[in-house]
Design a protein around this motif. Structure first.
Motif, mmCIF file in Angstrom:
data_model
loop_
_atom_site.group_PDB
_atom_site.id
_atom_site.type_symbol
_atom_site.label_atom_id
_atom_site.label_comp_id
_atom_site.label_asym_id
_atom_site.label_seq_id
_atom_site.Cartn_x
_atom_site.Cartn_y
_atom_site.Cartn_z
ATOM 1 N N MET A 1 1.035 -1.396 -0.008
ATOM 2 C CA MET A 1 0.492 -0.003 0.141
ATOM 3 C C MET A 1 0.622 1.067 0.085
ATOM 4 N N ARG A 2 0.582 2.465 -0.612
ATOM 5 C CA ARG A 2 1.418 3.591 -0.677
ATOM 6 C C ARG A 2 0.934 4.379 0.373
ATOM 7 N N ILE A 3 1.947 4.874 1.168
ATOM 8 C CA ILE A 3 1.826 5.301 1.975
ATOM 9 C C ILE A 3 0.991 6.739 2.760
ATOM 10 N N LYS A 4 0.430 7.476 1.283
ATOM 11 C CA LYS A 4 -0.421 8.483 1.357
ATOM 12 C C LYS A 4 -1.472 7.804 1.706
ATOM 13 N N GLN A 5 -2.124 6.606 0.822
ATOM 14 C CA GLN A 5 -2.882 6.080 1.080
ATOM 15 C C GLN A 5 -3.071 5.764 3.116
#
Length: 288
Positions: A1-5
């Motif tokens: 998962m992307r950190i921003k998500q």
């Protein structure tokens, strides 16, 4: 998962316990501590991702934060007056209001004749944040700190080493102290001052996790530490020596009256950034 998500998910899961601003601040504190990434790094690279092992660490933070464990205890450190301090369940987490007290002392004493040593005593030193900050910012200061808690003293000693200061810390119960071992130019203290009747105003993260020994006093004798320390200061402050206290915001007038009755001079009560009575200073005069 992307950190921003994950950031969005993190803040959402904490929403029942904290406002969005505070939850977001927790996210970035952990991100910088565990991944050496700042908010700007994430803004400039939306594709940054977490590994599976990262999720284990972050989920453990989420679990503890939902219990309202202070973020400073989870990270094991905090910032105070431009320095890093180790904090744990044995010491209070330093507050911005205490930085104001330190600033006051530094402003009044950092430009005094540097050829003369200024001896300073910090009573109830806890993490050592006051003593160490003064030692770092008053070049001619010889600083001592005492506390009733052995584990607090151990923490303060580590903080002195980490911040490269030569502060001397000693285990001592101030309420059982008949006289201090030497004289000082400055005595400062942020002693326990919260009355039990004020517990309902204390947030869960403080009430459940910070050491009650360093927080609370009996409702019937809320100024016990101030009276004792002021009494010792009369004998162990040099002529024109200064006494500084952080105080209970509801007891500013009572604290000032106590010092007036004990014949201290130049008493000054100050408000903090939140416009509460929070600190007081005075001098002892031994000349007629």
């Amino acid at each position: 998962m992307r950190i921003k998500q994950y950031r969005t998910q993190f803040i959402k899961e904490l929403s029942p316990f904290y406002d969005a601003y505070e939850a977001e601040s927790f996210f970035y504190l952990i991100l910088e501590d565990k991944h050496k990434l700042r908010q700007i790094d994430l803004a400039l690279n939306h594709e940054l991702t977490f590994s599976e092992n990262d999720f284990v660490v972050w989920d453990s933070f989420l679990t503890e934060l939902k219990k309202e464990v202070p973020i400073q205890y989870l990270l094991g450190k905090t910032h105070f007056y431009g320095l890093d301090f180790e904090v744990n369940e044995n010491v209070l987490i330093p507050r911005p209001e205490t930085e104001e007290l330190v600033e006051w002392i530094i402003n009044e004493n950092s430009k005094i004749d540097t050829s003369k040593k200024i001896k300073i005593l910090d009573i109830g030193t806890g993490s050592g944040c006051i003593a160490i900050s003064l030692a770092k910012n008053i070049p001619n200061a010889e600083v001592y700190g005492i506390d009733v808690s052995k584990k607090a003293i151990e923490t303060a000693k580590r903080n002195a080493i980490n911040n490269k200061t030569g502060v001397t810390f000693m285990l001592q119960n101030i309420l059982e102290t008949e006289a201090l071992k030497c004289n000082f130019d400055i005595i400062v203290s942020n002693p326990p001052y919260v009355r039990n009747l004020e517990k309902e105003e204390i947030k869960k993260n403080v009430l459940d996790y910070e050491p009650h020994l360093a927080l609370f006093v009996d409702d019937n004798d809320a100024l016990i530490f101030y009276r004792k320390i002021a009494d010792l200061a009369q004998n162990n402050l040099l002529d024109n020596g200064q006494l500084y206290f952080e105080i209970n915001q509801y007891l500013g007038d009572e604290t000032r009256e106590l010092l007036e009755k004990m014949d201290f001079k130049n008493i000054e009560l100050r408000r903090d950034i939140y416009d509460n009575d929070r600190m007081i200073s005075c001098k002892v005069s031994k000349t007629a």
